[in-house]
Design a protein around this motif. Structure first.
Motif, PDB file in Angstrom:
ATOM      1  N   SER A 265     -34.281  86.052 -70.368  1.00  0.00           N
ATOM      2  CA  SER A 265     -33.360  85.784 -69.257  1.00  0.00           C
ATOM      3  C   SER A 265     -34.189  85.301 -68.077  1.00  0.00           C
ATOM      4  CB  SER A 265     -32.610  87.059 -68.868  1.00  0.00           C
ATOM      5  OG  SER A 265     -33.525  87.979 -68.287  1.00  0.00           O
ATOM      6  N   LEU A 266     -33.501  84.719 -67.101  1.00  0.00           N
ATOM      7  CA  LEU A 266     -34.213  84.242 -65.911  1.00  0.00           C
ATOM      8  C   LEU A 266     -34.873  85.415 -65.174  1.00  0.00           C
ATOM      9  CD1 LEU A 266     -34.926  81.860 -64.041  1.00  0.00           C
ATOM     10  CD2 LEU A 266     -32.810  82.321 -62.803  1.00  0.00           C
ATOM     11  N   GLU A 267     -34.156  86.556 -65.115  1.00  0.00           N
ATOM     12  CA  GLU A 267     -34.707  87.736 -64.425  1.00  0.00           C
ATOM     13  C   GLU A 267     -35.991  88.212 -65.101  1.00  0.00           C
ATOM     14  OE1 GLU A 267     -31.570  87.389 -65.321  1.00  0.00           O
ATOM     15  OE2 GLU A 267     -30.584  87.266 -63.363  1.00  0.00           O
ATOM     16  N   ASP A 268     -35.987  88.213 -66.437  1.00  0.00           N
ATOM     17  CA  ASP A 268     -37.202  88.596 -67.180  1.00  0.00           C
ATOM     18  C   ASP A 268     -38.332  87.620 -66.861  1.00  0.00           C
ATOM     19  OD1 ASP A 268     -35.988  90.708 -68.375  1.00  0.00           O
ATOM     20  OD2 ASP A 268     -36.230  90.010 -70.446  1.00  0.00           O
ATOM     21  N   ALA A 269     -38.016  86.332 -66.902  1.00  0.00           N
ATOM     22  CA  ALA A 269     -39.050  85.311 -66.657  1.00  0.00           C
ATOM     23  C   ALA A 269     -39.623  85.479 -65.253  1.00  0.00           C
ATOM     24  CB  ALA A 269     -38.466  83.911 -66.831  1.00  0.00           C
ATOM     25  N   GLN A 270     -38.760  85.806 -64.290  1.00  0.00           N
ATOM     26  CA  GLN A 270     -39.238  85.956 -62.911  1.00  0.00           C
ATOM     27  C   GLN A 270     -40.124  87.191 -62.764  1.00  0.00           C
ATOM     28  OE1 GLN A 270     -35.420  85.532 -60.850  1.00  0.00           O
ATOM     29  NE2 GLN A 270     -36.106  83.517 -60.213  1.00  0.00           N
ATOM     30  N   ALA A 271     -39.713  88.287 -63.401  1.00  0.00           N
ATOM     31  CA  ALA A 271     -40.527  89.507 -63.337  1.00  0.00           C
ATOM     32  C   ALA A 271     -41.856  89.287 -64.065  1.00  0.00           C
ATOM     33  CB  ALA A 271     -39.759  90.671 -63.967  1.00  0.00           C
ATOM     34  N   ALA A 272     -41.783  88.617 -65.218  1.00  0.00           N
ATOM     35  CA  ALA A 272     -43.006  88.344 -65.983  1.00  0.00           C
ATOM     36  C   ALA A 272     -43.940  87.448 -65.180  1.00  0.00           C
ATOM     37  CB  ALA A 272     -42.654  87.693 -67.322  1.00  0.00           C
ATOM     38  N   ALA A 273     -43.380  86.425 -64.544  1.00  0.00           N
ATOM     39  CA  ALA A 273     -44.208  85.485 -63.773  1.00  0.00           C
ATOM     40  C   ALA A 273     -44.892  86.192 -62.616  1.00  0.00           C
ATOM     41  CB  ALA A 273     -43.342  84.342 -63.251  1.00  0.00           C
ATOM     42  N   ALA A 274     -44.145  87.056 -61.926  1.00  0.00           N
ATOM     43  CA  ALA A 274     -44.714  87.761 -60.769  1.00  0.00           C
ATOM     44  C   ALA A 274     -45.864  88.658 -61.212  1.00  0.00           C
ATOM     45  CB  ALA A 274     -43.627  88.589 -60.079  1.00  0.00           C
TER      46      ALA A 274
ATOM     47  N   GLY B 215     -51.278  88.299 -76.682  1.00  0.00           N
ATOM     48  CA  GLY B 215     -50.901  88.425 -75.277  1.00  0.00           C
ATOM     49  C   GLY B 215     -52.085  88.574 -74.325  1.00  0.00           C
ATOM     50  N   GLY B 216     -53.286  88.665 -74.844  1.00  0.00           N
ATOM     51  CA  GLY B 216     -54.473  88.785 -73.971  1.00  0.00           C
ATOM     52  C   GLY B 216     -54.957  87.421 -73.495  1.00  0.00           C
ATOM     53  N   VAL B 217     -55.800  87.429 -72.446  1.00  0.00           N
ATOM     54  CA  VAL B 217     -56.338  86.171 -71.916  1.00  0.00           C
ATOM     55  C   VAL B 217     -57.464  85.667 -72.813  1.00  0.00           C
ATOM     56  CG1 VAL B 217     -57.541  85.135 -69.963  1.00  0.00           C
ATOM     57  CG2 VAL B 217     -55.799  86.865 -69.561  1.00  0.00           C
ATOM     58  N   ARG B 218     -57.515  84.373 -73.098  1.00  0.00           N
ATOM     59  CA  ARG B 218     -58.598  83.809 -73.908  1.00  0.00           C
ATOM     60  C   ARG B 218     -59.794  83.486 -72.994  1.00  0.00           C
ATOM     61  NH1 ARG B 218     -57.131  78.966 -76.685  1.00  0.00           N
ATOM     62  NH2 ARG B 218     -58.737  79.432 -78.198  1.00  0.00           N
ATOM     63  N   ARG B 219     -60.511  84.537 -72.625  1.00  0.00           N
ATOM     64  CA  ARG B 219     -61.556  84.426 -71.608  1.00  0.00           C
ATOM     65  C   ARG B 219     -62.685  83.470 -71.985  1.00  0.00           C
ATOM     66  NH1 ARG B 219     -62.624  87.267 -66.922  1.00  0.00           N
ATOM     67  NH2 ARG B 219     -60.863  88.564 -66.404  1.00  0.00           N
ATOM     68  N   ALA B 220     -63.099  83.530 -73.255  1.00  0.00           N
ATOM     69  CA  ALA B 220     -64.238  82.697 -73.656  1.00  0.00           C
ATOM     70  C   ALA B 220     -63.865  81.221 -73.514  1.00  0.00           C
ATOM     71  CB  ALA B 220     -64.646  83.017 -75.094  1.00  0.00           C
ATOM     72  N   TRP B 221     -62.648  80.898 -73.920  1.00  0.00           N
ATOM     73  CA  TRP B 221     -62.206  79.506 -73.815  1.00  0.00           C
ATOM     74  C   TRP B 221     -62.157  79.088 -72.342  1.00  0.00           C
ATOM     75  CZ3 TRP B 221     -58.261  76.826 -71.488  1.00  0.00           C
ATOM     76  CH2 TRP B 221     -58.129  75.488 -71.882  1.00  0.00           C
TER      77      TRP B 221
ATOM     78  N   GLY C  55     -47.599  88.345 -64.178  1.00  0.00           N
ATOM     79  CA  GLY C  55     -48.662  87.569 -64.827  1.00  0.00           C
ATOM     80  C   GLY C  55     -49.465  86.726 -63.849  1.00  0.00           C
ATOM     81  N   GLN C  56     -48.813  86.247 -62.791  1.00  0.00           N
ATOM     82  CA  GLN C  56     -49.498  85.320 -61.883  1.00  0.00           C
ATOM     83  C   GLN C  56     -50.697  85.953 -61.199  1.00  0.00           C
ATOM     84  OE1 GLN C  56     -48.836  81.977 -61.556  1.00  0.00           O
ATOM     85  NE2 GLN C  56     -50.718  81.963 -60.349  1.00  0.00           N
ATOM     86  N   ILE C  57     -50.560  87.212 -60.841  1.00  0.00           N
ATOM     87  CA  ILE C  57     -51.660  87.874 -60.121  1.00  0.00           C
ATOM     88  C   ILE C  57     -52.876  88.017 -61.051  1.00  0.00           C
ATOM     89  CG2 ILE C  57     -50.951  90.289 -60.557  1.00  0.00           C
ATOM     90  CD1 ILE C  57     -51.553  90.747 -57.524  1.00  0.00           C
ATOM     91  N   ALA C  58     -52.597  88.284 -62.339  1.00  0.00           N
ATOM     92  CA  ALA C  58     -53.695  88.371 -63.313  1.00  0.00           C
ATOM     93  C   ALA C  58     -54.299  86.985 -63.558  1.00  0.00           C
ATOM     94  CB  ALA C  58     -53.164  88.956 -64.622  1.00  0.00           C
ATOM     95  N   LEU C  59     -53.419  86.006 -63.639  1.00  0.00           N
ATOM     96  CA  LEU C  59     -53.877  84.636 -63.901  1.00  0.00           C
ATOM     97  C   LEU C  59     -54.807  84.144 -62.776  1.00  0.00           C
ATOM     98  CD1 LEU C  59     -53.345  82.346 -65.941  1.00  0.00           C
ATOM     99  CD2 LEU C  59     -51.426  81.616 -64.514  1.00  0.00           C
ATOM    100  N   SER C  60     -54.403  84.411 -61.550  1.00  0.00           N
ATOM    101  CA  SER C  60     -55.228  83.980 -60.407  1.00  0.00           C
ATOM    102  C   SER C  60     -56.596  84.646 -60.460  1.00  0.00           C
ATOM    103  CB  SER C  60     -54.592  84.386 -59.082  1.00  0.00           C
ATOM    104  OG  SER C  60     -53.267  84.030 -59.072  1.00  0.00           O
ATOM    105  N   GLN C  61     -56.578  85.936 -60.814  1.00  0.00           N
ATOM    106  CA  GLN C  61     -57.836  86.678 -60.880  1.00  0.00           C
ATOM    107  C   GLN C  61     -58.774  86.074 -61.924  1.00  0.00           C
ATOM    108  OE1 GLN C  61     -58.580  89.493 -58.849  1.00  0.00           O
ATOM    109  NE2 GLN C  61     -60.575  88.837 -59.617  1.00  0.00           N
ATOM    110  N   VAL C  62     -58.206  85.745 -63.091  1.00  0.00           N
ATOM    111  CA  VAL C  62     -59.032  85.169 -64.161  1.00  0.00           C
ATOM    112  C   VAL C  62     -59.632  83.839 -63.712  1.00  0.00           C
ATOM    113  CG1 VAL C  62     -58.944  84.181 -66.476  1.00  0.00           C
ATOM    114  CG2 VAL C  62     -57.761  86.299 -66.004  1.00  0.00           C
TER     115      VAL C  62
ATOM    116  N   ALA D 113     -46.197  84.214 -69.933  1.00  0.00           N
ATOM    117  CA  ALA D 113     -46.701  84.777 -71.194  1.00  0.00           C
ATOM    118  C   ALA D 113     -47.547  86.029 -70.952  1.00  0.00           C
ATOM    119  CB  ALA D 113     -47.509  83.713 -71.945  1.00  0.00           C
ATOM    120  N   LEU D 114     -48.412  85.983 -69.929  1.00  0.00           N
ATOM    121  CA  LEU D 114     -49.256  87.151 -69.639  1.00  0.00           C
ATOM    122  C   LEU D 114     -48.444  88.328 -69.129  1.00  0.00           C
ATOM    123  CD1 LEU D 114     -52.376  85.714 -67.757  1.00  0.00           C
ATOM    124  CD2 LEU D 114     -52.328  86.856 -69.980  1.00  0.00           C
ATOM    125  N   GLY D 115     -47.513  88.032 -68.209  1.00  0.00           N
ATOM    126  CA  GLY D 115     -46.700  89.091 -67.603  1.00  0.00           C
ATOM    127  C   GLY D 115     -45.810  89.754 -68.641  1.00  0.00           C
ATOM    128  N   ALA D 116     -45.276  88.955 -69.551  1.00  0.00           N
ATOM    129  CA  ALA D 116     -44.368  89.499 -70.573  1.00  0.00           C
ATOM    130  C   ALA D 116     -45.097  90.529 -71.415  1.00  0.00           C
ATOM    131  CB  ALA D 116     -43.840  88.369 -71.449  1.00  0.00           C
TER     132      ALA D 116
END
Ligand code: GLU
Length: 367
Positions: free
Chosen positions: A74-83, A26-32, A85-92, A59-62
């Protein structure tokens, strides 16, 4: 390099699947990610403009929220996970591109942003401005607000549509598979990688299994082939390649889908749309005439399905099979009233001068 459109096209879209970005814990593959950022920087220095379509938010948010089934229960889980995970993804992305001296920009889009013509042109103008400023747009679906019916759901087709909107010449789908095989490479050691596809016909489609191999993203070979259809019919070359190498943009193994001679941008947008408001069934004569380049006349239309307005997108079917897609000249109520009629009878039925066709050939693409 035989496979990659990446080396020689002025604008390139690189789509990165969740399995490349996120490790199995579940961690970010930073080196890649640092490696691909270096690749992108090299391309930019050589004068190429590159936009990234990045999966991985769910995947990151989950992982951060401790949600089951990778956040896709569920869709609700996916939406919460996306919200989350997205902030972390943008930062990376901002970090790894920044380390290469590049500026990242985030664009989150929904299906409707690219299906509605006016919004599509808006998104297109933003992409164009960012790319010409030398910025690297990092794009994802706005999963936290998109509901089931109005979602792309996979970033493969999103990347193809973004390629169109950005006026790109190439789309590169990087995932954890080498490309399209003529059999399942996991169970058949003799499976052969198909290196070049000129036309996406039933034979090619039969090679697609379904679902995501890693179970992390939502795309599979089927959504990649659909992306290839959207891209190539818009005059864009698309490559599927394995990103599990150190510098993936330099790899030369994959499947290239050759671009078809470009349709007009408007027709390509129409062909690449994923949704239609209604359906018009036509007889054999009309289906033949459409294939020969004619407009759809009401005389050859036999049934209407759905409610649509004048100017809405409709699918045109013969015996249940899609033949074409176009913009209707009538709303569904009036279209239904003139089914199977010749133009000289239509004025009386409609109470106004009829248009020359039900769907004009200038606003029609064959499927
Ligand atoms: N938009 C999804 C995400 O960021 C990924 C969609 C896909 O798997 O293609 O997690």
């Amino acid at each position: 390099m035989p496979h990659f459109p990446s080396s020689n096209c002025p604008r390139l879209i690189v789509k990165i699947g969740s399995a490349l970005l996120v490790a199995s814990d579940g961690g970010v593959r930073r080196a890649w990610l640092a490696g691909i950022a270096a690749d992108i920087a090299e391309r930019c220095r050589a004068g190429q403009q590159v936009a990234v379509v990045s999966s991985g938010a769910i995947a990151l948010g989950a992982r951060r929220l401790g949600l089951a089934k990778g956040g896709r229960a569920s869709l609700e889980d996916a939406q919460a996970a996306a919200a989350t995970g997205q902030i972390a993804l943008s930062q990376v992305w901002a970090d790894v591109l920044g380390a290469q001296g590049l500026t990242a920009a985030q664009m989150l889009v929904t299906l409707d942003d690219l299906e509605d013509r006016r919004r599509y042109l808006n998104a297109s103008a933003t992409l164009d401005r960012l790319l010409s400023l030398g910025v690297v747009p990092v794009i994802n679906e706005n999963d936290s607000v998109a509901t089931a019916e109005i979602r792309f759901g996979d970033n493969d087709r999103l990347a193809a549509r973004v390629g169109q909107a950005a006026g790109a010449a190439g789309v590169l789908l990087l995932s954890d598979v080498d490309g399209l095989f003529d059999a399942d490479p996991n169970s058949r050691p003799d499976a052969r990688l198909i290196e070049r596809v000129e036309a996406i016909d039933d034979h090619i489609l039969s090679f697609a299994g379904s679902g995501s191999g890693s179970g992390m993203g939502s795309g599979g070979m089927r959504s990649k082939l659909e992306a290839a259809r959207i891209a190539t019919s818009a005059g864009i070359a698309l490559t599927i390649a394995n990103g599990r190498t150190e510098r993936p943009l330099g790899s030369d193994r994959g499947t290239l889908f050759v671009a078809r001679p470009g349709a007009s941008p408007r027709k390509a947008w129409l062909a690449g749309r994923l949704t239609a408001r209604g359906r018009i069934a036509v007889d054999a004569g009309a289906a033949r005439a459409l294939k020969a380049g004619s407009s759809l006349l009401a005389a050859g239309a036999v049934a209407i399905d759905g409610r649509f307005e004048r100017g809405d997108v409709v699918d045109i079917l013969h015996e249940g099979q899609p033949v074409a897609r176009g913009l209707s000249e009538y709303d569904s109520a009036d279209a239904a009233r003139i089914l199977r009629t010749k133009s000289d009878a239509q004025a009386e039925i409609l109470g106004y001068a009829p248009r020359s066709a039900l769907v004009h050939r200038d606003h029609l693409v064959l499927i």
